[in-house]
Write a protein that holds these residues in place. Structure first.
Motif, PDB file in Angstrom:
ATOM      1  N   THR A 139     -50.192 -36.982 -41.814  1.00  0.00           N
ATOM      2  CA  THR A 139     -50.368 -37.966 -40.928  1.00  0.00           C
ATOM      3  C   THR A 139     -48.880 -38.680 -40.830  1.00  0.00           C
ATOM      4  O   THR A 139     -48.259 -38.783 -39.550  1.00  0.00           O
ATOM      5  CB  THR A 139     -51.147 -39.060 -41.144  1.00  0.00           C
ATOM      6  OG1 THR A 139     -52.565 -38.331 -41.251  1.00  0.00           O
ATOM      7  CG2 THR A 139     -51.216 -40.000 -39.882  1.00  0.00           C
ATOM      8  N   LEU A 140     -48.109 -38.874 -41.861  1.00  0.00           N
ATOM      9  CA  LEU A 140     -47.110 -39.482 -41.785  1.00  0.00           C
ATOM     10  C   LEU A 140     -45.990 -38.572 -42.141  1.00  0.00           C
ATOM     11  O   LEU A 140     -44.447 -39.146 -42.063  1.00  0.00           O
ATOM     12  CB  LEU A 140     -47.052 -40.529 -42.929  1.00  0.00           C
ATOM     13  CG  LEU A 140     -47.937 -41.622 -42.761  1.00  0.00           C
ATOM     14  CD1 LEU A 140     -47.634 -42.718 -43.939  1.00  0.00           C
ATOM     15  CD2 LEU A 140     -47.998 -42.377 -41.408  1.00  0.00           C
ATOM     16  N   LYS A 141     -45.945 -37.431 -41.906  1.00  0.00           N
ATOM     17  CA  LYS A 141     -45.133 -36.311 -42.316  1.00  0.00           C
ATOM     18  C   LYS A 141     -43.782 -36.622 -43.177  1.00  0.00           C
ATOM     19  O   LYS A 141     -42.747 -36.219 -43.065  1.00  0.00           O
ATOM     20  CB  LYS A 141     -44.327 -36.123 -40.709  1.00  0.00           C
ATOM     21  CG  LYS A 141     -45.625 -35.803 -39.869  1.00  0.00           C
ATOM     22  CD  LYS A 141     -44.922 -35.512 -38.315  1.00  0.00           C
ATOM     23  CE  LYS A 141     -46.271 -35.855 -37.306  1.00  0.00           C
ATOM     24  NZ  LYS A 141     -47.330 -35.112 -37.636  1.00  0.00           N
ATOM     25  N   ASN A 166     -48.016 -20.087 -39.304  1.00  0.00           N
ATOM     26  CA  ASN A 166     -47.266 -20.455 -38.087  1.00  0.00           C
ATOM     27  C   ASN A 166     -48.220 -21.453 -37.501  1.00  0.00           C
ATOM     28  O   ASN A 166     -48.932 -21.273 -36.524  1.00  0.00           O
ATOM     29  CB  ASN A 166     -46.883 -19.186 -37.203  1.00  0.00           C
ATOM     30  CG  ASN A 166     -46.363 -19.416 -36.106  1.00  0.00           C
ATOM     31  OD1 ASN A 166     -46.186 -20.574 -35.648  1.00  0.00           O
ATOM     32  ND2 ASN A 166     -45.736 -18.549 -35.572  1.00  0.00           N
ATOM     33  N   ALA A 212     -47.589 -23.683 -35.192  1.00  0.00           N
ATOM     34  CA  ALA A 212     -47.579 -23.736 -33.692  1.00  0.00           C
ATOM     35  C   ALA A 212     -48.414 -22.900 -33.003  1.00  0.00           C
ATOM     36  O   ALA A 212     -49.218 -23.245 -32.108  1.00  0.00           O
ATOM     37  CB  ALA A 212     -46.016 -23.558 -33.406  1.00  0.00           C
ATOM     38  N   THR A 213     -48.468 -21.533 -33.742  1.00  0.00           N
ATOM     39  CA  THR A 213     -49.444 -20.514 -33.085  1.00  0.00           C
ATOM     40  C   THR A 213     -50.732 -21.101 -33.187  1.00  0.00           C
ATOM     41  O   THR A 213     -51.553 -20.927 -32.192  1.00  0.00           O
ATOM     42  CB  THR A 213     -49.008 -19.283 -33.793  1.00  0.00           C
ATOM     43  OG1 THR A 213     -47.825 -18.724 -33.297  1.00  0.00           O
ATOM     44  CG2 THR A 213     -49.900 -18.125 -33.472  1.00  0.00           C
ATOM     45  N   ALA A 214     -51.074 -21.491 -34.306  1.00  0.00           N
ATOM     46  CA  ALA A 214     -52.652 -21.730 -34.679  1.00  0.00           C
ATOM     47  C   ALA A 214     -52.752 -22.989 -33.782  1.00  0.00           C
ATOM     48  O   ALA A 214     -53.906 -22.787 -33.230  1.00  0.00           O
ATOM     49  CB  ALA A 214     -52.755 -22.436 -36.086  1.00  0.00           C
ATOM     50  N   ASP A 215     -52.033 -23.894 -33.385  1.00  0.00           N
ATOM     51  CA  ASP A 215     -52.210 -24.786 -32.425  1.00  0.00           C
ATOM     52  C   ASP A 215     -52.489 -24.424 -30.937  1.00  0.00           C
ATOM     53  O   ASP A 215     -53.270 -24.937 -30.416  1.00  0.00           O
ATOM     54  CB  ASP A 215     -51.050 -25.948 -32.513  1.00  0.00           C
ATOM     55  CG  ASP A 215     -51.296 -27.203 -31.690  1.00  0.00           C
ATOM     56  OD1 ASP A 215     -52.522 -27.426 -31.541  1.00  0.00           O
ATOM     57  OD2 ASP A 215     -50.394 -28.037 -31.705  1.00  0.00           O
ATOM     58  N   ALA A 216     -51.565 -23.432 -30.716  1.00  0.00           N
ATOM     59  CA  ALA A 216     -51.766 -22.871 -29.362  1.00  0.00           C
ATOM     60  C   ALA A 216     -53.068 -22.126 -29.207  1.00  0.00           C
ATOM     61  O   ALA A 216     -53.542 -22.007 -28.101  1.00  0.00           O
ATOM     62  CB  ALA A 216     -50.423 -21.821 -28.994  1.00  0.00           C
ATOM     63  N   SER A 233     -43.532 -29.633 -42.428  1.00  0.00           N
ATOM     64  CA  SER A 233     -44.504 -30.490 -41.863  1.00  0.00           C
ATOM     65  C   SER A 233     -44.741 -29.904 -40.104  1.00  0.00           C
ATOM     66  O   SER A 233     -43.564 -29.501 -39.761  1.00  0.00           O
ATOM     67  CB  SER A 233     -44.311 -32.213 -41.944  1.00  0.00           C
ATOM     68  OG  SER A 233     -43.280 -32.203 -41.753  1.00  0.00           O
ATOM     69  N   PHE A 293     -44.925 -30.837 -36.170  1.00  0.00           N
ATOM     70  CA  PHE A 293     -45.278 -31.775 -35.046  1.00  0.00           C
ATOM     71  C   PHE A 293     -45.184 -30.995 -33.862  1.00  0.00           C
ATOM     72  O   PHE A 293     -44.128 -30.544 -33.340  1.00  0.00           O
ATOM     73  CB  PHE A 293     -44.238 -32.839 -35.425  1.00  0.00           C
ATOM     74  CG  PHE A 293     -44.179 -33.869 -34.294  1.00  0.00           C
ATOM     75  CD1 PHE A 293     -45.249 -34.571 -33.995  1.00  0.00           C
ATOM     76  CD2 PHE A 293     -43.059 -34.333 -33.522  1.00  0.00           C
ATOM     77  CE1 PHE A 293     -45.426 -35.420 -32.864  1.00  0.00           C
ATOM     78  CE2 PHE A 293     -42.987 -35.522 -32.379  1.00  0.00           C
ATOM     79  CZ  PHE A 293     -44.154 -35.965 -32.143  1.00  0.00           C
ATOM     80  N   ARG A 294     -46.271 -31.397 -33.084  1.00  0.00           N
ATOM     81  CA  ARG A 294     -46.637 -30.363 -32.038  1.00  0.00           C
ATOM     82  C   ARG A 294     -45.564 -30.422 -30.855  1.00  0.00           C
ATOM     83  O   ARG A 294     -44.888 -29.610 -30.298  1.00  0.00           O
ATOM     84  CB  ARG A 294     -47.727 -30.554 -31.250  1.00  0.00           C
ATOM     85  CG  ARG A 294     -48.059 -29.463 -30.097  1.00  0.00           C
ATOM     86  CD  ARG A 294     -49.329 -30.120 -29.158  1.00  0.00           C
ATOM     87  NE  ARG A 294     -50.664 -29.849 -30.008  1.00  0.00           N
ATOM     88  CZ  ARG A 294     -51.635 -30.256 -29.776  1.00  0.00           C
ATOM     89  NH1 ARG A 294     -51.782 -31.367 -28.767  1.00  0.00           N
ATOM     90  NH2 ARG A 294     -52.864 -30.213 -30.186  1.00  0.00           N
ATOM     91  N   GLU A 295     -44.929 -31.757 -30.577  1.00  0.00           N
ATOM     92  CA  GLU A 295     -44.046 -32.029 -29.448  1.00  0.00           C
ATOM     93  C   GLU A 295     -42.691 -31.844 -30.004  1.00  0.00           C
ATOM     94  O   GLU A 295     -41.475 -32.206 -29.315  1.00  0.00           O
ATOM     95  CB  GLU A 295     -44.499 -33.319 -28.804  1.00  0.00           C
ATOM     96  CG  GLU A 295     -45.570 -33.324 -28.228  1.00  0.00           C
ATOM     97  CD  GLU A 295     -45.817 -34.632 -27.035  1.00  0.00           C
ATOM     98  OE1 GLU A 295     -44.745 -35.040 -26.527  1.00  0.00           O
ATOM     99  OE2 GLU A 295     -46.781 -34.688 -26.501  1.00  0.00           O
ATOM    100  N   GLU A 296     -42.312 -31.336 -31.279  1.00  0.00           N
ATOM    101  CA  GLU A 296     -41.090 -31.256 -31.813  1.00  0.00           C
ATOM    102  C   GLU A 296     -40.361 -30.056 -30.771  1.00  0.00           C
ATOM    103  O   GLU A 296     -40.669 -29.260 -30.352  1.00  0.00           O
ATOM    104  CB  GLU A 296     -41.038 -30.339 -33.192  1.00  0.00           C
ATOM    105  CG  GLU A 296     -39.634 -30.486 -33.927  1.00  0.00           C
ATOM    106  CD  GLU A 296     -39.616 -31.685 -34.698  1.00  0.00           C
ATOM    107  OE1 GLU A 296     -38.935 -32.437 -34.639  1.00  0.00           O
ATOM    108  OE2 GLU A 296     -40.538 -32.047 -35.696  1.00  0.00           O
ATOM    109  N   ARG A 297     -39.256 -30.613 -30.087  1.00  0.00           N
ATOM    110  CA  ARG A 297     -38.471 -29.779 -29.327  1.00  0.00           C
ATOM    111  C   ARG A 297     -36.763 -29.562 -29.801  1.00  0.00           C
ATOM    112  O   ARG A 297     -36.441 -30.708 -30.612  1.00  0.00           O
ATOM    113  CB  ARG A 297     -38.111 -30.221 -27.925  1.00  0.00           C
ATOM    114  CG  ARG A 297     -39.381 -30.587 -27.413  1.00  0.00           C
ATOM    115  CD  ARG A 297     -39.342 -30.926 -26.027  1.00  0.00           C
ATOM    116  NE  ARG A 297     -38.352 -31.051 -25.117  1.00  0.00           N
ATOM    117  CZ  ARG A 297     -38.354 -30.483 -23.788  1.00  0.00           C
ATOM    118  NH1 ARG A 297     -39.230 -29.896 -23.611  1.00  0.00           N
ATOM    119  NH2 ARG A 297     -37.010 -30.867 -23.382  1.00  0.00           N
TER     120      ARG A 297
END
Lengths: 378, 332, 512
Positions: free
Chosen positions: B93-95, B192, B194-198, B326, B328-332
């Motif tokens: 949660t707090l990364k 991965n 990000a893949t799991a999230d997607a 860690s 974070f989905r919106e990491e760009r």
């Protein structure tokens, strides 16, 4: 296919475009205050003492007498020195969590020199020999995982961690042999009859050398990281290997060199433990400091000045908890628990300096525009 | 021969302790979290289990066997899961950085366990170390004492139920990771996120569950140490912590495969105890230094496995790709 | 074609910091159509679609599916709405098999029945003409196979709306044709398909309607049958493409770089570059055109000493001061620099390679010169002066020369990088996608800087993606196709069609 209608999330996390000094200071101060409150409550609960006694003991433990101040400074200096050693490696994104092993190897090498050389050479020769051999062995102890990382990509976090236990066993090989039939290997001169190799008093203080060397190293490391070519290379390698290669930096060389320096400074701490502070070596030399220093270096963002503050804070807290436990006759492990409460809070608060929360409804009006305003204000 | 059997028996008892820790950590690492707090969790679990047994034994003259077992077992699970929860809250949660948080957890867990044990002794006015003897008998009770099958019985049936539970758990974890939907999802997160999230997987939920359940399993390791190995004696030495680190090493040694953990843990324990038996088995006299060297072997072997795995670059033997990072989905 | 809307967007806005990625976008995707979402790089196409697929959450606005408002908070919600997206960077787990990737994240019984799933995958394959082995590991797959797998994954989840983000960027022409056939087959099956692209020919070839985004704003939608390249380009860029680049005639040409037989093996063991030969002259701009991933990166990095090249390759640099030839192959970037080679390189990955994001302008000025001299300390004075000069001359917007460059906007980051590389007074200046993501004004600043360099006698190598720019800026254009040099054309006489053709199809006749 069902059509789900769900609410907009109540709170969303947005990455801050950059760290805001004000937010950082407030968040850290809040974390320290909260941790302090929780620690004091815990201490009161387990000691059964009233707030006046707990507070008194907690805040006076480090400063009430000269000896206490020295004990406080000794711990803070050693913790800081180890953290200073770890900082360049971490800044380079090399996870050296083998400080404990490097301290032990440095300390062991120091003890070996003293144990076997005894009075054969004068202190003016012996001490440099001890120092150099300690720095070398500890440097190499950190160089090994670094080599396997650059050559084969072996995970250095796990490698350095394992080397801690190898070092512990090596130390035990020696101390078990040296102690003979005695129950433990104690102060070296009691076994060898010679105190040659002990660093004497400096400025009339037993641990004068330890304090001086720690302070000196802190300043030197600050200069090394911020002003020198090596420091520049470390910063570039830590940021991006591609950039380093593009810039013509030999990244492998930098990683190996920095790992060696990192290990050697931890070895210096080991040297000081044996030669100046405890005058003995055991698997417990350095205690938890090798691990706590990792946290100090991380929380201090590899900045020696901030690391100094954190070492002082953590040592102060530990000493304070120690005095409360003495008063109430409790087990010494309560100190670790209290220090960890501080660590958890400070670790947790870094979140608020890196991200910000945007609440539902407010999102359009404040969250967005606030960010926008900040960006524009840059 | 009897010395050899003794060695095997010691190895199996000790290996069980390591096995729980390694299984718990495997589950956590499969979700992409390198939890270096294992030693802390082991001590926390051991302490909580001990405390539950000890306090209940002290509170009544005729403790119910069932309740003793239930209390101590649940206490170990819940208390170390709470330790895992602290780690999770900070890292998911707090990364916060995983290495740093894990090390803090180790320090915290060991401190809490040791302090708690000493506090209990003081509270009940026990001189020296406290003991929950009745609970200890529950965890050391075995079929062999009933059946009396001789040597095969000694070797296979002379252990408390935790030994068999650990093996069953390893097999269950193997099936979970390789044959079930949720295991697949968890592995994907570790590889991965990000893949799991997607793919619509609730990454945080999985991370929380895998870390907390993993921590609870680590707690069983401490329970096993206190009751099965220590017969209910609370000990204040550093053994439990050292075993926790061995468990972390074993996860690497097993290349993140629960079935390898089974034989790996017995092997590690065998190496650990070899010094005690090697003299008798080979009829040689060993100095203390050999003990120290033999006990170093598990760590050295782990390092070798780590290096060999990276040299071979076999995809299936590598750590989960996103281990230690860690998400974070919106990491760009 | 059914004209009812499958999905409609109403007033969608999304911001990242101060940039507005999508500004009150309202549009609809109809049932059973192929919709092209057209726009330049950075026009907000992907961001918009990411809000449909649950990766981002809109700051404002509403999404309706079949007329009913929905909230898509996560990819899971998107699947429930029948939306599936195939990202430009594939979202696959490398160590998993195809079938494991397909069933990933789906609800169902505890026990995985991979055999059943594999059978279903084969069914989908048969229906649309895919070729994929369900039991193959992803790390063994080609790019096109991975893309197919992504499409299968989405279809397996029963998606009725498929979004493909730049699907052809990494494909060969044959693979592209196959993909288009698949897309048409899916449309005929009643699916809605959105293709995010900036390639006009593809828009015209495959779609039914075209929606156009420009700088985050929605400009409208037209039927493809009414569209021409001219109309689309005008809508996309807002004005007629009349690039006003001040191109002078090259004069006093001197050979600076001579590349012969350059071969590089790429990460997948295939040739990333195969036997590429060309010369670059001081006083001209040599453009390099090609579909992205045709070997541009490897070409520039080989010259910079960052790539391992195969034996037989040769890169010879001729120094302007003494006209001596120097072989660059087998040397590290540092050795090349120490050889006295005046080579500047603006890499594609600005913050990941060209600059150090956490350092300020001053620190970044030192990147290639910090090591000069034998003293222990870094000399900052010169760098500080240089940083101030660049800030002034190129109008870099930054709070100060010590502000970490990561905090600057994309255009300013690029100005810092280009400024530093030009300040080194190069004899050869290489740039990779130098204007990607930059606004028009900054782009022109960069073009002018490159032209200036050319007039000063520098050999400029410009890797670009916009053919109009390549034609207007460069003197000669080398076209890369699948890692091979597919001809060097005179930019003053070549046409876009000619280059486009060479980018996609090897011309056997004039291959050296």
């Amino acid at each position: 296919m069902n059509k789900k209608t769900v609410k907009e999330p109540f709170v969303r996390i947005v990455k801050r475009p950059y760290a805001d000094l004000k937010v950082t200071v407030i968040a850290n101060a809040a974390a320290v205050v909260l941790a302090l409150l929780l620690s004091l409550l815990l201490l009161m609960a387990v000691s059964g003492l009233g707030p006046d006694k707990v507070l008194g003991a907690f805040f006076s433990a480090s400063v009430s007498t000269g000896n206490r101040l020295l004990a406080f400074l000794q711990d803070a200096a050693l913790l800081l020195l180890i953290a200073i050693g770890l900082a360049p490696a971490f800044k380079m994104h090399f996870w050296n969590i083998g400080a404990q092993g490097q301290i032990l190897m440095g300390g062991l090498m120091t003890a070996i020199c003293m144990y076997y050389i005894k009075d054969a050479v004068p202190a003016a020769v012996l001490i440099p020999v001890m120092l150099i051999s300690a720095l070398l062995i500890s440097g190499v102890w950190c160089l090994i995982p670094a080599f396997f990382k650059v050559r084969f990509g072996a995970n250095e976090t796990l490698f350095t961690l394992m080397l801690n236990y190898v070092a512990i066993q090596i130390v035990m090989c020696f101390t078990d042999t040296w102690k003979g039939t005695k129950s433990a290997f104690g102060v070296i001169d009691r076994f060898t009859g010679s105190a040659n190799g002990y660093l004497g008093r400096l400025f009339g203080i037993d641990i004068g050398w330890t304090l001086l060397i720690s302070m000196l190293l802190t300043v030197l490391m600050f200069i090394y990281l911020s002003r020198t070519k090596h420091g520049y290379e470390i910063a570039v390698v830590g940021e991006s290997l591609n950039t380093a290669r593009y810039a013509g930096i030999n990244d492998r060389k930098v990683i190996l060199r920095t790992a060696f320096i990192s290990g050697a400074i931890c070895g210096l701490a080991g040297f000081l433990y044996v030669s100046n502070v405890s005058h003995t070596i055991s698997a417990a030399t350095g205690g938890n400091f090798g691990f706590t220093a990792i946290i100090v270096a991380w929380l201090g963002a590899f900045n020696p000045a901030v690391m100094t503050v954190i070492s002082l804070l953590l040592t102060f807290v530990s000493k304070g908890a120690g005095d409360v436990r003495n008063l109430a006759g409790l087990d010494s492990s309560i100190c670790d628990v209290v220090v960890c409460i501080f660590l958890f809070f400070i670790l947790g608060c870094t979140f608020f300096t890196r991200y910000q929360l945007v609440f539902r409804h407010k999102a359009d009006k404040e969250g967005g525009s606030e960010l926008k305003a900040k960006e524009a204000g840059v | 021969m009897s010395a050899f059997f003794g060695l095997i028996q010691s190895a199996i008892v000790y290996g069980t302790i390591i096995m729980f820790g390694a299984l718990g950590e495997t589950l956590t690492e499969k979700g992409g979290h390198l939890n270096l707090g294992v030693p802390g969790l082991v001590v926390m679990g051991g302490f909580a289990g001990f405390a539950a047994g000890f306090v209940y034994e002290k509170s009544t003259d005729s403790p119910s066997m069932f309740l003793l077992l239930l209390f101590s077992f649940l206490a170990a699970l819940v208390f170390s899961a709470l330790g895992g929860l602290i780690y999770c809250f900070l890292t998911v949660t707090l990364k916060a950085n995983q290495n740093v948080t894990g090390l803090a957890l180790t320090s915290f867990g060991v401190g809490v366990g040791l302090f708690g044990g000493a506090y209990l002794s003081k509270l009940y006015g026990v001189a020296g170390s406290a003991k929950a003897a009745v609970t200890g008998t529950l965890y050391t009770a075995n079929l062999n004492s009933v059946l009396g099958w001789g040597i095969p019985g000694d070797l296979l049936l002379s252990y408390g139920f935790l030994t068999y539970l650990a093996v069953v758990l390893a097999v269950v974890m193997h099936l979970f990771l390789n044959k079930t939907r949720y295991g697949l999802n968890l592995k994907a997160i570790g590889e991965n996120p990000a893949t799991a999230d997607a793919a619509g997987i609730n990454v945080d939920k999985y991370k929380y569950l895998s870390t907390c359940i993993g921590a609870a399993i680590c707690g069983l390791s401490g329970l096993c140490y206190v009751f099965q190995y220590g017969s209910g004696n609370w000990s204040t030495n550093n053994n439990m912590q050292a075993l926790g680190w061995l468990a972390v090493a074993l996860v690497i040694f097993s290349t993140w495969k629960p079935l390898n953990v089974i034989w790996g843990s017995y092997l590690f324990a065998l190496l650990y105890w070899l010094y005690n038996y090697i003299g008798t088995i080979f009829e040689i006299k060993l100095t203390q230094i050999w003990t120290d060297i033999l006990q170093m072997i598990p760590y050295v072997v782990t390092i070798i496995v780590l290096v060999v795995a990276s040299v071979r670059e076999k995809r299936e033997s590598q750590p989960p790709s996103s281990l230690g990072l860690s998400y974070f989905r919106e990491e760009r | 074609m059914d004209k009812t809307a499958a999905v409609s967007l109403h007033d969608i806005t999304k911001r990242f910091g101060s940039t507005v990625a999508n500004d009150h976008v309202s549009m609809e995707i109809r049932k059973g159509e192929i919709l092209s979402l057209l726009g330049e790089n950075g026009s907000g196409k992907t961001t918009l679609m990411n809000m449909l697929s649950g990766i981002y959450f809109p700051d404002e606005g509403e999404i309706r599916i079949g007329g009913e408002p929905v909230t898509i908070r996560s990819p899971h919600d998107a699947f429930a709405c029948g939306i599936g997206m195939i990202h430009q960077h594939f979202k696959l787990v490398d160590v998993f098999t195809a079938v494991e990737n397909v069933v990933l994240g789906l609800d169902g019984p505890l026990k995985l029945d991979l055999k059943k799933a594999a059978a279903q995958i084969e069914e989908i394959c048969a229906r649309y003409g895919f070729k994929v082995d369900p039991w193959q590991k992803v790390y063994d797959m080609s790019v096109s196979q991975k893309q197919t797998l992504e499409i299968i994954k989405v279809l397996y989840r029963g998606a009725r709306i498929l979004i493909l983000d730049e699907p052809t960027a990494v494909l060969t022409p044959q693979e592209t044709d196959r993909l288009f056939a698949i897309i048409r087959a899916m449309r005929d099956d009643g699916k809605s398909i959105v293709i995010i692209t900036h390639k006009l020919n593809e828009v015209l070839a495959v779609s039914d309607r075209v929606a156009i985004l420009r700088r985050g704003a929605y400009l409208g939608c037209i039927e493809t049958k009414d569209a021409t390249e001219q109309i689309l380009t005008e809508m996309m860029v807002g004005q007629k493409v009349e690039l006003n680049i001040r191109r002078t005639e090259p004069r006093d040409l001197k050979k600076r770089l001579s590349v012969r037989g350059l071969t590089v093996v790429g990460p997948e063991g295939l040739d990333a570059l195969e036997d590429v030969s060309f010369d670059a002259y001081g006083g001209e701009i040599l453009g390099i055109a090609g579909i992205s991933g045709s070997g541009q990166k490897q070409l520039l990095e080989s010259i910079a000493g960052l790539q391992k090249v195969e034996p037989g390759s040769s890169i010879v640099y001729t120094a302007p001061e003494d006209e001596q030839e120097r072989q660059l192959i087998g040397r590290t970037p540092l050795e090349i620099r120490e050889l006295g080679v005046l080579l500047s390189f603006v890499p594609e990955d600005r913050l990941g390679m060209g600059l150090v994001g956490s350092m300020g302008m001053t620190g970044n000025m030192l990147l290639k010169t910090y090591g000069v001299g034998h003293q222990l300390f870094v000399k900052e004075e010169g760098a500080k002066k240089l940083a101030e000069e660049i800030m002034e001359q190129l109008a870099v917007v930054t709070p100060g020369i010590n502000t970490p460059v990561r905090r600057l906007s994309g255009g300013n980051v690029q100005k810092v990088l280009v400024g530093r590389e030009i300040a080194a007074k190069p004899a050869v200046l290489m740039t990779a996608y130098a204007v990607r993501g930059l606004d028009i004004n900054t782009s022109y600043t960069i073009y002018n800087l490159l032209c200036e360099q050319k007039e000063k006698g520098t050999a400029v190598i410009y890797v670009g993606e916009d053919l109009d720019v390549l034609l207007a800026l460069c003197d000669r254009i080398l076209v890369l196709c699948g890692g091979r040099c597919n001809g060097i054309l005179d930019a003053r006489t070549a046409t876009k069609e000619e280059i486009g053709l060479r980018m996609t199809k090897l011309q056997e006749t004039d291959h050296e």
